[in-house]
Motif scaffolding. Structure first.
Motif, PDB file in Angstrom:
ATOM      1  N   ILE A  49      83.612  12.327  63.715  1.00  0.00           N
ATOM      2  CA  ILE A  49      83.702  13.679  64.294  1.00  0.00           C
ATOM      3  C   ILE A  49      84.930  14.347  63.698  1.00  0.00           C
ATOM      4  N   VAL A  50      84.711  15.514  63.077  1.00  0.00           N
ATOM      5  CA  VAL A  50      85.864  16.300  62.612  1.00  0.00           C
ATOM      6  C   VAL A  50      86.040  17.454  63.591  1.00  0.00           C
ATOM      7  N   THR A  51      87.241  17.577  64.134  1.00  0.00           N
ATOM      8  CA  THR A  51      87.501  18.628  65.112  1.00  0.00           C
ATOM      9  C   THR A  51      88.962  19.039  65.017  1.00  0.00           C
ATOM     10  N   ASP A  62      83.212  15.337  76.392  1.00  0.00           N
ATOM     11  CA  ASP A  62      81.773  15.573  76.628  1.00  0.00           C
ATOM     12  C   ASP A  62      80.958  15.131  75.425  1.00  0.00           C
ATOM     13  N   LEU A  63      81.464  15.476  74.234  1.00  0.00           N
ATOM     14  CA  LEU A  63      80.706  15.132  73.024  1.00  0.00           C
ATOM     15  C   LEU A  63      80.626  13.613  72.860  1.00  0.00           C
ATOM     16  N   VAL A  64      81.781  12.959  72.962  1.00  0.00           N
ATOM     17  CA  VAL A  64      81.813  11.502  72.727  1.00  0.00           C
ATOM     18  C   VAL A  64      80.903  10.793  73.730  1.00  0.00           C
ATOM     19  N   LYS A  65      80.998  11.210  75.001  1.00  0.00           N
ATOM     20  CA  LYS A  65      80.198  10.571  76.057  1.00  0.00           C
ATOM     21  C   LYS A  65      78.703  10.716  75.769  1.00  0.00           C
ATOM     22  N   SER A  66      78.315  11.916  75.339  1.00  0.00           N
ATOM     23  CA  SER A  66      76.875  12.156  75.225  1.00  0.00           C
ATOM     24  C   SER A  66      76.283  11.586  73.927  1.00  0.00           C
ATOM     25  N   ARG A  69      76.957   6.041  72.037  1.00  0.00           N
ATOM     26  CA  ARG A  69      77.127   5.015  71.005  1.00  0.00           C
ATOM     27  C   ARG A  69      78.267   4.091  71.395  1.00  0.00           C
ATOM     28  N   PRO A  70      78.244   2.833  70.900  1.00  0.00           N
ATOM     29  CA  PRO A  70      79.401   1.965  71.151  1.00  0.00           C
ATOM     30  C   PRO A  70      80.660   2.608  70.566  1.00  0.00           C
ATOM     31  N   LYS A  71      81.785   2.343  71.206  1.00  0.00           N
ATOM     32  CA  LYS A  71      83.053   3.001  70.814  1.00  0.00           C
ATOM     33  C   LYS A  71      83.382   2.804  69.336  1.00  0.00           C
ATOM     34  N   ASP A  72      83.101   1.587  68.808  1.00  0.00           N
ATOM     35  CA  ASP A  72      83.521   1.331  67.422  1.00  0.00           C
ATOM     36  C   ASP A  72      82.646   2.046  66.382  1.00  0.00           C
ATOM     37  N   GLU A  73      81.605   2.729  66.830  1.00  0.00           N
ATOM     38  CA  GLU A  73      80.772   3.490  65.883  1.00  0.00           C
ATOM     39  C   GLU A  73      81.179   4.962  65.810  1.00  0.00           C
ATOM     40  N   ILE A  74      82.143   5.346  66.668  1.00  0.00           N
ATOM     41  CA  ILE A  74      82.564   6.757  66.693  1.00  0.00           C
ATOM     42  C   ILE A  74      84.030   6.868  66.283  1.00  0.00           C
TER      43      ILE A  74
END
Ligand code: NAD
Ligand code: GLY
Length: 379
Positions: A49-51, A62-66, A69-74
């Protein structure tokens, strides 16, 4: 209106570009349903994610939650909240992060922010490993109706904006109108300038079914500024539809069709450049003034009626956008336009309205007409 999953409603517009086709989704509550909107074929790609810090703080969770995905994939990278981020330095930071996570499987990049985030991260997506998939999740009104659609991605050089770039289409554009609620008024106005521009480009055209967008906007200015649900959804979707159609006609800006999106921009760039792209006036406000000047040029050329020009000026005034040239700067604006003509294009091709909902391109406007219109538009 296309009903989607049980709990949210949205409009879908397809940008038809053969194998590079994609959907633009416009609606409320989309951020909470993002995993249903990102094409399923990317379910296994690691995500970057670039922000920027502003957007991350307001909407990042909100974005991460929705994404579900497992944490290590984001992975998340925050770039500076400024036009200065459209630089080689930021580009390299994004590439470095992509390289950290993307050696086995190509990462999926999510551009989560306004046009700055979209442009620089889209350019990184276009070039890393000769292109990786990316999805635009625009969070400003301007980005939702304009910059996220059409695949123009770029960084700036000191000489001018967007000089290093590419055409590289996203895999989807997801416009959640709820995120606009946190935008400051200046950013709503910024988007409004571009929205009025779309309304001057097309009216009641058969294959772009947007009806009379100018009338819709003029009748709903307060609702627009208050981001009233139905109203903002309809108008953003119609603008997206127009942008999608123009991009379909001329994806690579080489067939003299995409140029119409520059309505008001030649004058706007001169004003923005005079103020050194400071926050004094937003791009959209300058485009608004540029459209007034373009209408008056067209009037002097005998191509549009005075009544239409009055209607255009009125709509811009009622929107609270810039409608007069700031006092005392006309001669400098003329100099800047002259410079641009000599050193950038050789000739200036003006996009001018000849009706509300109809424009033409003219590269033969006499310089005296331009000067006169600029001087007459001062406060
Ligand atoms: P921006 O990206 O700088 O965003 C404006 C401000 O709004 C920033 O401070 C940002 O942090 C903030 N913001 C973003 N979303 C927010 C939210 N939901 N709530 C609160 N604040 C939020 O500016 P922009 O107007 O979105 O984009 C301008 C850029 O877009 C320029 O670099 C321009 O060149 C580019 N652009 C590109 C295209 C294209 O076709 N690629 C078209 C038009 C403009
Ligand atoms: N914003 C101009 C274009 O996309 O061509």
């Amino acid at each position: 209106m296309i009903p989607c999953y049980n709990h949210f409603i949205m409009k879908t517009i397809t940008v038809n570009l053969k194998e590079h086709s994609y959907n633009i989704f416009v609606g409320h509550g989309l951020l909470q349903n993002i995993s249903n909107l990102i094409p399923a074929k990317y379910d296994k790609n690691p995500i970057l994610i670039v922000t920027n810090p502003t957007v991350a703080k307001l909407h990042g969770e909100d974005l991460v939650k929705s994404l579900k995905r497992p944490k290590d994939e984001i992975h998340i990278i925050q770039i500076r909240d400024s036009e200065r981020s459209k630089s080689f330095e930021t580009y390299k930071r994004i590439i470095d992060d992509l390289q950290k996570i993307g050696q086995k499987t190509k990462p999926l990049l999510l551009a989560f922010g306004g046009g700055v985030v979209g442009d620089v991260s889209g350019f990184a997506a276009a070039t890393y490993r000769r292109g990786i998939p990316y999805v635009q999740i625009p969070t400003t009104l301007l980005a939702q109706v304009d910059s996220s659609i059409g695949g123009k991605v770029a960084i700036d050089l000191p000489e001018a904006k967007n000089l290093v770039g590419a055409f590289y289409q996203p895999k989807a554009v997801i416009c959640d109108l709820d995120v606009l609620k946190t935008l400051p008024l200046a950013e709503i106005k910024n988007g409004m300038g571009e929205i009025i521009k779309y309304a001057l480009l097309y009216k009641n055209v058969k294959d772009i079914n947007v009806g009379n967008l100018f009338a819709d906007i003029s009748d709903n200015l307060t609702n627009m500024f208050e981001l009233k649900k139905e109203c903002i959804e309809t108008i953003v979707a119609k603008c997206a539809q127009i942008k999608a159609k123009v991009v379909e006609l001329d994806e690579f800006d080489e067939k003299d069709k995409r140029i119409i999106l520059n309505l008001g921009h030649t004058f706007a760039h001169a004003v923005e450049s005079y103020f050194q792209y400071s926050k004094k006036y937003t791009h959209g406000e300058c485009v608004a003034l540029g459209m007034i000047l373009a209408s008056r040029v067209s009037l002097k050329m005998g191509k549009i009626s005075n009544i239409k020009v009055v209607q255009i000026v009125e709509a811009i005034k009622r929107s609270g956008l810039l409608s007069v040239m700031p006092k005392g700067i006309s001669s400098e604006i003329i100099k800047i336009m002259d410079y641009d003509k000599k050193f950038i294009d050789g000739k200036t091709r003006f996009v001018l309205p000849n009706d509300i909902g109809k424009v033409y391109v003219d590269e033969t406007v006499p310089i005296d007409v331009i000067k006169q219109v600029i001087i007459e538009s001062e406060k």
